[in-house]
Design a protein around this motif. Structure first.
Motif, mmCIF file in Angstrom:
data_model
loop_
_atom_site.group_PDB
_atom_site.id
_atom_site.type_symbol
_atom_site.label_atom_id
_atom_site.label_comp_id
_atom_site.label_asym_id
_atom_site.label_seq_id
_atom_site.Cartn_x
_atom_site.Cartn_y
_atom_site.Cartn_z
ATOM 1 N N ASP A 1 21.783 37.725 1.267
ATOM 2 C CA ASP A 1 20.912 38.681 0.583
ATOM 3 C C ASP A 1 21.621 39.337 -0.595
ATOM 4 O OD1 ASP A 1 18.259 40.223 0.791
ATOM 5 O OD2 ASP A 1 19.723 41.862 0.697
ATOM 6 N N HIS A 2 22.797 39.925 -0.333
ATOM 7 C CA HIS A 2 23.526 40.579 -1.416
ATOM 8 C C HIS A 2 25.000 40.722 -1.071
ATOM 9 C CE1 HIS A 2 22.424 44.135 1.100
ATOM 10 N NE2 HIS A 2 23.486 44.719 0.586
ATOM 11 N N VAL A 3 25.756 41.114 -2.072
ATOM 12 C CA VAL A 3 27.181 41.416 -1.904
ATOM 13 C C VAL A 3 27.403 42.866 -2.308
ATOM 14 C CG1 VAL A 3 28.088 39.083 -2.111
ATOM 15 C CG2 VAL A 3 27.630 40.386 -4.187
ATOM 16 N N GLY B 1 31.938 43.666 1.241
ATOM 17 C CA GLY B 1 31.379 42.725 2.203
ATOM 18 C C GLY B 1 30.166 42.004 1.662
ATOM 19 N N TRP B 2 29.592 41.179 2.523
ATOM 20 C CA TRP B 2 28.388 40.425 2.175
ATOM 21 C C TRP B 2 27.351 40.616 3.262
ATOM 22 C CZ3 TRP B 2 27.490 35.407 4.718
ATOM 23 C CH2 TRP B 2 28.500 35.048 5.628
ATOM 24 N N PRO C 1 36.569 42.445 8.520
ATOM 25 C CA PRO C 1 35.868 42.450 7.229
ATOM 26 C C PRO C 1 35.397 41.097 6.710
ATOM 27 C CG PRO C 1 37.806 43.873 7.148
ATOM 28 C CD PRO C 1 37.900 43.091 8.408
ATOM 29 N N GLN C 2 35.722 40.000 7.398
ATOM 30 C CA GLN C 2 35.162 38.714 6.997
ATOM 31 C C GLN C 2 33.691 38.588 7.397
ATOM 32 O OE1 GLN C 2 36.417 35.209 9.417
ATOM 33 N NE2 GLN C 2 37.500 36.716 10.680
ATOM 34 N N LEU C 3 33.251 39.418 8.358
ATOM 35 C CA LEU C 3 31.912 39.283 8.915
ATOM 36 C C LEU C 3 30.870 39.978 8.044
ATOM 37 C CD1 LEU C 3 32.723 40.021 12.665
ATOM 38 C CD2 LEU C 3 32.560 37.788 11.536
ATOM 39 N N PRO C 4 29.709 39.355 7.871
ATOM 40 C CA PRO C 4 28.621 40.029 7.153
ATOM 41 C C PRO C 4 27.888 40.978 8.094
ATOM 42 C CG PRO C 4 27.837 37.916 7.912
ATOM 43 C CD PRO C 4 29.302 38.014 8.331
ATOM 44 N N PHE C 5 27.045 41.821 7.535
ATOM 45 C CA PHE C 5 26.092 42.520 8.387
ATOM 46 C C PHE C 5 24.685 42.048 8.049
ATOM 47 C CE2 PHE C 5 26.720 45.654 4.934
ATOM 48 C CZ PHE C 5 25.437 46.105 4.652
ATOM 49 N N PHE C 6 23.747 42.402 8.925
ATOM 50 C CA PHE C 6 22.379 41.896 8.854
ATOM 51 C C PHE C 6 21.445 42.959 8.288
ATOM 52 C CE2 PHE C 6 24.578 39.893 12.356
ATOM 53 C CZ PHE C 6 24.184 38.566 12.335
ATOM 54 N N VAL C 7 20.426 42.508 7.574
ATOM 55 C CA VAL C 7 19.391 43.416 7.084
ATOM 56 C C VAL C 7 18.026 42.759 7.240
ATOM 57 C CG1 VAL C 7 19.592 42.600 4.684
ATOM 58 C CG2 VAL C 7 18.665 44.877 5.134
ATOM 59 N N GLN C 8 17.058 43.554 7.657
ATOM 60 C CA GLN C 8 15.658 43.121 7.707
ATOM 61 C C GLN C 8 14.854 44.071 6.842
ATOM 62 O OE1 GLN C 8 13.778 42.824 11.616
ATOM 63 N NE2 GLN C 8 11.794 43.325 10.711
ATOM 64 N N LEU D 1 31.149 32.384 -2.462
ATOM 65 C CA LEU D 1 31.919 33.470 -1.874
ATOM 66 C C LEU D 1 33.232 32.893 -1.352
ATOM 67 C CD1 LEU D 1 29.232 35.330 0.297
ATOM 68 C CD2 LEU D 1 29.696 35.572 -2.145
ATOM 69 N N GLU D 2 34.345 33.525 -1.706
ATOM 70 C CA GLU D 2 35.634 33.148 -1.137
ATOM 71 C C GLU D 2 36.002 34.196 -0.100
ATOM 72 O OE1 GLU D 2 39.769 31.503 -2.831
ATOM 73 O OE2 GLU D 2 39.448 33.645 -3.240
ATOM 74 N N ILE D 3 36.186 33.753 1.138
ATOM 75 C CA ILE D 3 36.401 34.656 2.256
ATOM 76 C C ILE D 3 37.715 34.325 2.940
ATOM 77 C CG2 ILE D 3 35.501 35.403 4.502
ATOM 78 C CD1 ILE D 3 32.696 34.658 3.432
#
Length: 211
Positions: free
Chosen positions: A4-6, A86-87, A132-139, A160-162
Motif C-alpha cells: 500500500d505505502h512506505v 517501514g512498509w 523492523p523488517q515486518l510490514p503492518f496491515f491496513v484495511q 524495496l530493499e529489506i
C-alpha cells in the motif's frame, strides 16, 4: 493483499522540509495529509501511481504519541535521525490477520485540510517495532479517498530493499512459500545490525531513483 505505502520518519528539520527533499528527488508534489489524533502524529503524502504512496510522518507533542505504538515508532525513528520506518500492506479484510496474529486491529483516522476524513484499521505496528523488517496491515474503509487517489504522476514504487529474512516476512503475512509478489519487487539482504527497510527504488520519467 498488496503493498500500500512506505513510511519515512521526519528528519530533524521536520516533516515538511523532509517531504520537500524527497519530492525533489522523485518529482512528486507533496500534499498535506493532516493529523492522526489517535496516534499523535501528522503526515505529508507523496501520491504515486498504481494506488501507492510515500508517507512522510512526524510525531507531535501530544499525549497520544506516548501511548500509541505508531506514535512511539515514529518518535524512535525520528530521534535516530529519521529515514525509512517501514512498509505497509493493504488487505480487503483484516480479520484473518487478526486471527493469525492473535491480536485486534485498531482504528485510525485523519482529516485532510479540505475536510475529507479518512478512516482505516491497522494491525502489526508492535511487530514492526520488535522486528523492523515486518510490514503492518491496513484495511481502508473507503478506497475512494485513498491517499494515492488523484495522483497525476507516472512515478511508481519499483523495489524495496529489506535487511531481513524473506521466510520470516512470508510467515508474518501468512503467505505460501511459492508466493511471488506482483507490482513491487523485493530484495532481501543479510541484516547488518537491526533489520528493516533499507532503501526504496522508484521509477521516474528520468530513470530509477533509489532513496
Amino acid at each position: 493483499m498488496r503493498v500500500d505505502h512506505v513510511s519515512y520518519a521526519a528528519e530533524p528539520d521536520g516533516v515538511q522540509a523532509t517531504a520537500d527533499r524527497l519530492s525533489k528527488l522523485i518529482g512528486v508534489e507533496p500534499v498535506d495529509g493532516g493529523v492522526h489524533p489517535r496516534f499523535g502524529t501528522r503526515n505529508v503524502i507523496l501520491p504515486l501511481a498504481n494506488h501507492n504512496y510515500l508517507e512522510v510522518v512526524e510525531v507531535l507533542d501530544h499525549p497520544a504519541s506516548d501511548k500509541a505504538p505508531f506514535g512511539q515508532a515514529v518518535r524512535a525513528r525520528s530521534e535516530a535521525g529519521g529515514g525509512w520506518m517501514g512498509w505497509v500492506v493493504a488487505v480487503d479484510d483484516i480479520a484473518p490477520a487478526e486471527a493469525r496474529l492473535g491480536r485486534d486491529s485498531v482504528e485510525g483516522n485523519r482529516t485532510r485540510p479540505d475536510g475529507v476524513e479518512l478512516k482505516w484499521r491497522q494491525l502489526g505496528v508492535k511487530g514492526l517495532m520488535a522486528d523492523p523488517q515486518l510490514p503492518f496491515f491496513v484495511q481502508w474503509e473507503d478506497m475512494a479517498v485513498h491517499p494515492s487517489n488523484g495522483a497525476s504522476t507516472s512515478v511508481a514504487l519499483e523495489r524495496l530493499e529489506i535487511a531481513g529474512d524473506p521466510e520470516r516476512v512470508r510467515e508474518w503475512l501468512g503467505l505460501p512459500e511459492d508466493y511471488r509478489p506482483e507490482g513491487v519487487d523485493f530484495t532481501f539482504v543479510a541484516p547488518r545490525g537491526t533489520p528493516g527497510l533499507m532503501s526504496v527504488t522508484f521509477t521516474t520519467p528520468d530513470g530509477e531513483v533509489t532513496i
